[in-house]
Structure formats: structure tokens, C-alpha cells
Design a protein around this motif. Sequence first.
Motif, PDB file in Angstrom:
ATOM      1  N   PHE A 104      54.146  64.966   3.359  1.00  0.00           N
ATOM      2  CA  PHE A 104      52.964  66.233   3.164  1.00  0.00           C
ATOM      3  C   PHE A 104      53.111  67.083   4.279  1.00  0.00           C
ATOM      4  N   ALA A 105      53.564  66.380   5.577  1.00  0.00           N
ATOM      5  CA  ALA A 105      53.831  67.287   6.797  1.00  0.00           C
ATOM      6  C   ALA A 105      54.813  68.065   6.722  1.00  0.00           C
ATOM      7  N   ALA A 106      56.029  67.383   6.023  1.00  0.00           N
ATOM      8  CA  ALA A 106      57.184  68.327   6.087  1.00  0.00           C
ATOM      9  C   ALA A 106      57.031  69.474   5.061  1.00  0.00           C
ATOM     10  N   ALA A 107      56.363  69.249   3.924  1.00  0.00           N
ATOM     11  CA  ALA A 107      56.250  70.120   3.078  1.00  0.00           C
ATOM     12  C   ALA A 107      55.324  71.576   3.561  1.00  0.00           C
ATOM     13  N   SER A 108      54.353  71.316   4.406  1.00  0.00           N
ATOM     14  CA  SER A 108      53.450  72.061   5.009  1.00  0.00           C
ATOM     15  C   SER A 108      54.421  72.729   6.070  1.00  0.00           C
ATOM     16  N   ASN A 109      55.031  72.147   6.866  1.00  0.00           N
ATOM     17  CA  ASN A 109      56.056  72.894   8.037  1.00  0.00           C
ATOM     18  C   ASN A 109      56.966  73.618   7.331  1.00  0.00           C
ATOM     19  N   GLU A 110      57.925  73.094   6.216  1.00  0.00           N
ATOM     20  CA  GLU A 110      58.778  73.997   5.563  1.00  0.00           C
ATOM     21  C   GLU A 110      57.831  75.119   5.016  1.00  0.00           C
ATOM     22  N   ALA A 111      56.951  75.102   4.475  1.00  0.00           N
ATOM     23  CA  ALA A 111      56.094  76.204   3.924  1.00  0.00           C
ATOM     24  C   ALA A 111      55.956  77.213   4.805  1.00  0.00           C
TER      25      ALA A 111
END
Length: 458
Positions: free
Chosen positions: A181-188
Motif C-alpha cells: 500500500f505504501a509502495a503504491a502510494s509512493n510510486e504514484a
Amino acid sequence: MFKKILIANRGEIALRIIRACRELGIETVAVYSEADVQSLHVQLADGAICIGPAPGNESYLRAERIIAAAEIADVDAIHPGYGFLSEDGDFAEQCEDCKIKFIGPRSETIRQMGDKAMARETVQAAGVPTVPGSDGVVRDPDKALQVAEKIGFPVIIKAVAGGGGRGMRLAHNAMTFQKEFAAASNEAEKAFGNGDVYIEKYIEEPRHIEFQILADEHGNVIHLGERDCSIQRRHQKVVEESPSPFMTPDLRQAMGDAAVKAAKSCGYWNAGTIEFLVDKHRNFYFIEMNTRIQVEHPVTEEVTGIDLIKEQLRIASGGRLGRKQEDVKITGHAIEVRVCAENPGMNFAPSPGDISLYYPPGGHGVRVDSHIYGGYTVPKYYDSMIAKVIVVGRDREIALARMNRALNEYLIRGVFTNIGFAKAIVNDPEFARGNFTTRFIEEFMQRTPKTLFESKLH
Ligand code: ADP
């Protein structure tokens, strides 16, 4: 009809638009970066204006430079093609403010459907089935986990601003969820400047089937059948076809109706695509809408006989759809392969460089949409797609044989390409049977000897 338009793009799509304009007697103005001086779109347009240095964010992505070029050239309209500014609501709004017609939907429609969570809500309200998931954006990690548990793992975490297969993360269980979840948000946040994400159930073994729609500015909407785009590598399409080998008349009716409903739900006009996932029981779910012409539009053109770029131009100039749903007939079978300058032997790394020899395939039922030629240098700054091979035949078997023949004929020397890889896919028995899902390439690469799709640098 417009007298003169500006094409805010490069490569094969810029050429494709020039071709349609020529046939309609519309003058064209190309824009180009310093890396594209030698490009065919610059040579073939009636006029051309340089808009900046090679990198996209200093040229093709600079709205103010493109608007300035349009003002100088005194054009009636701008065609954005795909990629670059084609789904940028601010750019469309600037065109509207400057009284230059944007060849696409309204800026507010682009914004509404460009936000994937908002698009879900919009079509849901109109009764179009969506993938089970969160009600819009979720920001709090603990709440997000509760939502994921309620939906049931595996789930996919998606950026609301995502596109091109980026900004998506799969979570198999509660243990890994918060990390993903954190990775997706950071990447986005990094990729799109917007870290908002939403959650969807991960549909197992789905097919990606999308519907082409056309809508005029007088409220008429039709669909032109489907494209099966399940053959993807890292969520990016590689091979597309129409009709889908998985389609039945009833499913086409139901999905076509849903696609038209989705377009109506946002007051859509111009050409657009409604993308769905279809599970093995033939349940279908809306995933997103693309508010522009798509790379794979030619397969629809080949089976319907309708020139989609001309339709976009007619619609944008205020024309009405010239046909009703029942006038749309699907005849034969078309397949497209995206040819990229990339090296399958090096994990598909881009392979820009000088093309020393070029011989494209031809003959009955073969169409090549490409901007490259012998002596052309593929710049390193842009997407690696250099050509699209589109074949059409009476049925899928003929189309497959034709694609195989066309790819065998294609000579591109000087850069690595994925032609061998595409040929191996087209010749794969599972693909030939039409028996595949979006996981096809992953499985195919595991069971296929690498030598079958290695590219050599001649
Ligand atoms: P993008 O805008 O980046 O293209 P999409 O939402 O269109 O993203 O999804 C791209 C691809 O990702 C789909 O074609 C499919 O293969 C996969 N995908 C997306 N959502 C799901 C889902 N809920 N379940 C399974 N696969 C998915």
C-alpha cells in the motif's frame, strides 16, 4: 470541417493523423522536438514548428509551447494523438479558452474519467459493473487494510492517476498489504505527482476486453465492437485483436450496452475506449476509460471499415455520427503486433539507434503504421514503439498465418526489436487456440526457450 489542424504528437500516430487529414483535405501543422528534425511527420505535414529540446517534458509535454505554435500557425483545432498531453484536462481547457478546438472530449470529462476512482463511481452510478473494491480513494493504511480484508485477498492497489501499466501493486495477504500500500502510494506520487490510491479485488485469470465507442456532440453514442488486449507484458499491451476469440453474441451485446452506458454516464463525446476485465465465467467488470484514440485502434478499423481518425475529426467539427448501432458490422478478424526497439534478451531494455536497413512487410491484408525508415535514428527520449503491424483476414486462422508471414518478412537492422518475441507468441499453440488470459506472457516466457525470441543486432 476544419481547414487546418495542429498535431500535438510525434511518431506513427502523427503520421496516421496526417493521412486522415490529407484524405479530408485538411491542412496539417506538425510540432517537433530537436530530436525529431528528420522525422517523417515533420517532412509530410504541410507545416512544422519546433517546440523545444529532445526530452518530452521540454517539448511534447509543454502545453504553452504547443498552444503558442497553434496560435502562430492559426489552426482551427489540435489533435493530441495518444500519450503526451492527450489525457491532460488542463491542456484541453487551455485549448477551449483559446478557442482552439481540442479533438477529444471536454476538459471536465477528461478529468472526471482520468481519475480512475471517480470514473468507477461515475459508471457505477449508471449501472455498469465495476471490479469489487473500495468506495473511492483510501488514505489511511489501517482503514485500507480493513477494506482489503472485506473485499478478500488478493487485492490490487491502484493509483487514481495511473496509466501505462504503472502505479499498480498486488497484495496477496494482510501481512504484505501495508508494505504494498505504501509502495503504491509512493510510486504514484513520484510518477504522477498524486499519491492517491484505491483498492480493487484482483480478478484471477481475466481477459482484458475493451470496447471502442464513438459519440457525437449531439448525444448519439455507438460502439464498434471489442478488442482483446490480454497479451500484455507488465500490464502493457503487446498483441491486440478484434473480435475477441472469447466473445459470444450475448456477451458482446451486454458489454456493448454497458460501454455505451458508461460513455453516456459522463456526457462523453469523440472517440473513447471502455476497458473491462472478463473472468472465466464471462462476468465482466469496468476498469477504466481512455478518453482518447488508442494505439490499438487499427484492428477496429480493419474489421468495421471505419476510419476512426476521420470520425474524430468529423465529430470535433460538429458533425453527427453517420451510422446507427445496427449499421456497424464486424467482418473478418484483425490482429495487431506492437513492434518495439527493445532487446528481449536484456529484459526488454530499450534499443535506440540507427536503422541501417529497413524493409516492411506488405501484400494482401497487411498494414504497417510506422514512422521509421532506413537511415532513421530511433531517439532514446521517447517510447520504444517504432511500428505496428496489423493484419486482417476472413477468420482468425487466416489472420494468424498472415501475421506470421508478415513478421517473417519484416527486416529491421541496426536496433534490437521484439519481432522474434512476437513471432513466438503468434506461433504458440495456446495463443492459436485463443486460450489465454492476461497472464499469458508470463507463463509463455517460462515454458518457451529464450533462443526462440532472441533478437540479433545485424
Ligand atoms: P493502466 O491505466 O495503467 O493501463 P488498467 O487499470 O487499465 O491500468 O489496468 C491495466 C492491466 O492491469 C489490465 O489490463 C489487467 O491486465 C491488469 N489489472 C488491472 N486491474 C486488475 C484487477 N482488478 N485484477 C486483475 N488484473 C488487473
